[in-house]
Motif scaffolding. Sequence first.
Motif, PDB file in Angstrom:
ATOM      1  N   SER A  25       7.866 -53.334  12.414  1.00 23.11           N
ATOM      2  CA  SER A  25       8.396 -54.564  11.817  1.00 23.11           C
ATOM      3  C   SER A  25       7.271 -55.388  11.193  1.00 23.11           C
ATOM      4  N   ALA A  26       6.151 -55.470  11.894  1.00 19.37           N
ATOM      5  CA  ALA A  26       5.070 -56.353  11.429  1.00 19.37           C
ATOM      6  C   ALA A  26       4.342 -55.791  10.210  1.00 19.37           C
ATOM      7  N   LEU A  29       5.123 -54.872   3.608  1.00 25.57           N
ATOM      8  CA  LEU A  29       4.679 -55.445   2.341  1.00 25.57           C
ATOM      9  C   LEU A  29       3.878 -56.717   2.561  1.00 25.57           C
ATOM     10  N   GLY A  30       4.133 -57.378   3.697  1.00 28.19           N
ATOM     11  CA  GLY A  30       3.386 -58.599   4.002  1.00 28.19           C
ATOM     12  C   GLY A  30       1.888 -58.338   4.045  1.00 28.19           C
ATOM     13  N   ASN A  31       1.505 -57.173   4.558  1.00 32.52           N
ATOM     14  CA  ASN A  31       0.089 -56.853   4.671  1.00 32.52           C
ATOM     15  C   ASN A  31      -0.488 -56.343   3.353  1.00 32.52           C
ATOM     16  N   ILE A 104      14.829 -64.008   3.618  1.00 34.38           N
ATOM     17  CA  ILE A 104      13.683 -63.096   3.550  1.00 34.38           C
ATOM     18  C   ILE A 104      14.127 -61.741   3.007  1.00 34.38           C
ATOM     19  N   TYR A 108      12.316 -59.922  -0.007  1.00 35.70           N
ATOM     20  CA  TYR A 108      11.516 -58.793   0.490  1.00 35.70           C
ATOM     21  C   TYR A 108      12.041 -57.477  -0.088  1.00 35.70           C
ATOM     22  N   PHE A 229       4.594 -64.749   8.759  1.00 36.50           N
ATOM     23  CA  PHE A 229       5.335 -63.742   8.003  1.00 36.50           C
ATOM     24  C   PHE A 229       4.852 -62.347   8.373  1.00 36.50           C
ATOM     25  N   SER A 230       3.529 -62.196   8.398  1.00 37.40           N
ATOM     26  CA  SER A 230       2.966 -60.879   8.618  1.00 37.40           C
ATOM     27  C   SER A 230       3.254 -60.366  10.028  1.00 37.40           C
ATOM     28  N   LEU A 231       3.267 -61.271  10.998  1.00 33.31           N
ATOM     29  CA  LEU A 231       3.521 -60.841  12.384  1.00 33.31           C
ATOM     30  C   LEU A 231       5.020 -60.776  12.709  1.00 33.31           C
ATOM     31  N   SER A 232       5.868 -61.081  11.741  1.00 26.63           N
ATOM     32  CA  SER A 232       7.335 -61.109  11.949  1.00 26.63           C
ATOM     33  C   SER A 232       7.744 -62.104  13.020  1.00 26.63           C
ATOM     34  N   MET A 235      11.308 -66.357  13.659  1.00 29.07           N
ATOM     35  CA  MET A 235      12.741 -66.367  13.338  1.00 29.07           C
ATOM     36  C   MET A 235      13.553 -65.528  14.319  1.00 29.07           C
ATOM     37  N   THR A 237      13.124 -62.309  15.268  1.00 28.72           N
ATOM     38  CA  THR A 237      13.110 -60.846  15.166  1.00 28.72           C
ATOM     39  C   THR A 237      12.560 -60.245  16.458  1.00 28.72           C
ATOM     40  N   SER A 323      10.378 -52.693   8.222  1.00 24.36           N
ATOM     41  CA  SER A 323      10.433 -54.158   8.321  1.00 24.36           C
ATOM     42  C   SER A 323      11.822 -54.679   7.965  1.00 24.36           C
ATOM     43  N   SER A 326      14.320 -54.470  10.702  1.00 29.37           N
ATOM     44  CA  SER A 326      14.171 -55.460  11.778  1.00 29.37           C
ATOM     45  C   SER A 326      14.738 -56.816  11.354  1.00 29.37           C
ATOM     46  N   VAL A 327      14.681 -57.115  10.054  1.00 24.02           N
ATOM     47  CA  VAL A 327      15.229 -58.394   9.574  1.00 24.02           C
ATOM     48  C   VAL A 327      16.756 -58.335   9.558  1.00 24.02           C
TER      49      VAL A 327
HETATM   50  N1  PFF Z   1       6.158 -58.722   8.865  1.00 26.02           N
HETATM   51  C1  PFF Z   1       6.740 -58.083   7.725  1.00 26.02           C
HETATM   52  C2  PFF Z   1       5.618 -57.732   6.763  1.00 26.02           C
HETATM   53  O1  PFF Z   1       4.488 -58.191   6.938  1.00 26.02           O
HETATM   54  O2  PFF Z   1       5.864 -57.003   5.809  1.00 26.02           O
HETATM   55  C3  PFF Z   1       7.785 -58.945   7.070  1.00 26.02           C
HETATM   56  C4  PFF Z   1       8.760 -59.537   8.051  1.00 26.02           C
HETATM   57  C5  PFF Z   1       9.504 -58.704   8.885  1.00 26.02           C
HETATM   58  C6  PFF Z   1       8.881 -60.907   8.167  1.00 26.02           C
HETATM   59  C7  PFF Z   1      10.369 -59.255   9.832  1.00 26.02           C
HETATM   60  C8  PFF Z   1       9.719 -61.481   9.095  1.00 26.02           C
HETATM   61  C9  PFF Z   1      10.464 -60.632   9.917  1.00 26.02           C
HETATM   62  F1  PFF Z   1      11.249 -61.148  10.809  1.00 26.02           F
END
Ligand code: PFF
Length: 453
Positions: A25-26, A29-31, A104, A108, A229-232, A235, A237, A323, A326-327
């Motif tokens: 999940s983490a 694309l965020g990374n 998101i 996303y 955002f990157s660690l999810s 919210m 999740t 990811s 998980s959302v």
């Molecule tokens: N953490 C994911 C990423 O870095 O690509 C994006 C993400 C997933 C954000 C799940 C929030 C979430 F609940």
Amino acid sequence: MSNQISAIRDSFSGRFAVVAAVAGSAVGLGNIWRFPYLVGQNGGGAFLLIYLLCVAVIGIPVMTSEFIIGRSAQLNPYGAFKKLAPGKPWCLIGIMGVAAAFMILAFYTTVAGWTLEYFYQSLTGNLMGKTDTELTGMFDDFLSSSFRPVLWFVIFMCFTAYIIISGVKKGIEKYTKIMMPFLFLLLIVLCIRSLTLPGGKAGLHFLFHPDFSKITPKIILEALGQSFFSLSVGMGTLITYGSYIKKDENLLASAGYITLADALVAVLAGIAIFPAVFALGGSPASGTGLTYIVLPGIFDKMPMGSVFSVVFFLLLSIAALTSTISVLEVIVAYLVEELKMSRKKATVAASLSVSVLGVITVLSFGVFGNISILDRNLFSFLEFLTSNIMLPVGGLFIVMFIGWFYSRDLTNDELTSGGLLKGSLIPVFIFIVKFVAPVAIAFVFLYSLGIIR
Ligand code: PFF
């Protein structure tokens, strides 16, 4: 509880499975897309430094708090707060999480669709032999067109919905376990190629030498938002995923490993991208397209680059998929457990409504480009509202819930797995969730709104 939930719970069979699922999940694309473009726009090393600080000081405690809530309640975020704090308004955090998940997913999945397009373009060999200017033009043309970005969005949304409906099957978990380490290795190869390009060293300097004069309230807010955002986190999740973790898992240690892996992937993406940006003559501040413009330039300069390119965009699409599921799971778990919908109905309803918002978001680089909210197009507005406002606000309440409201005995019980583990870090954790994290998040908000200077 539905079969799906027990299917997921079965699969969280040990430390590695927990870490792999949450890391799935983490890491996404965020990374690899968002982190580099934000570093590029927000002053390089200074942004990296604040980001890492936020990850360590705020990210780990929020993640651990979500695990505690999820594992002790065994429910979706809304249901979890209702169970742990009956008759109190804490469950509103769960509602905000569902709303954030909805928004998101819209932006996303848009970017996930770009990744599929670049996978396809790699397959057809279209990315090779192009100059930086040509690659920029190609990205801009694609983005502003109407048909292809929408098509890829819909395809990606269907993949996500399909997995959620059919359950996170053993097969998918098996593949992600093999593919994610592979993505990691490929990133290292890209780093080496990028670093050995003539002129690449300037990129390392940009990434690792913080220029403190560049730090502004805006940069601090962006770094905080990106860490969430990157660690999810923020919210729910990981409240949902926390409910699938076995009782004897060490929650703090798992949060530590996942955070380390996530930050490492982001830094590697930075090391892959910035030396190439400087070597190939691009601009670090070129925005949302940075990854899609710079990476093809690197592949072009590698032996077997076209093969690497195909594999890379495929792996990135899969990382995005672990990811998005998980959302979507946050929305579906809510609809199934709270509104008593069937899993299939809930997934279809959620995916269709996300798609309506999503298609408008996709087109906000083209035909709907004139829709502007707070001086941003819809895509960038959703990105800003969720990452920089909703996730940190959610995170603030989540740590305050554990720090100030939830029973200390039950928290200790979760963190020591009922007395099995030593828990020597518990006092530090409690101090952070009670004071440090809430004050830090509140400070960033007040500072970036200009209320304190
Ligand atoms: N953490 C994911 C990423 O870095 O690509 C994006 C993400 C997933 C954000 C799940 C929030 C979430 F609940």
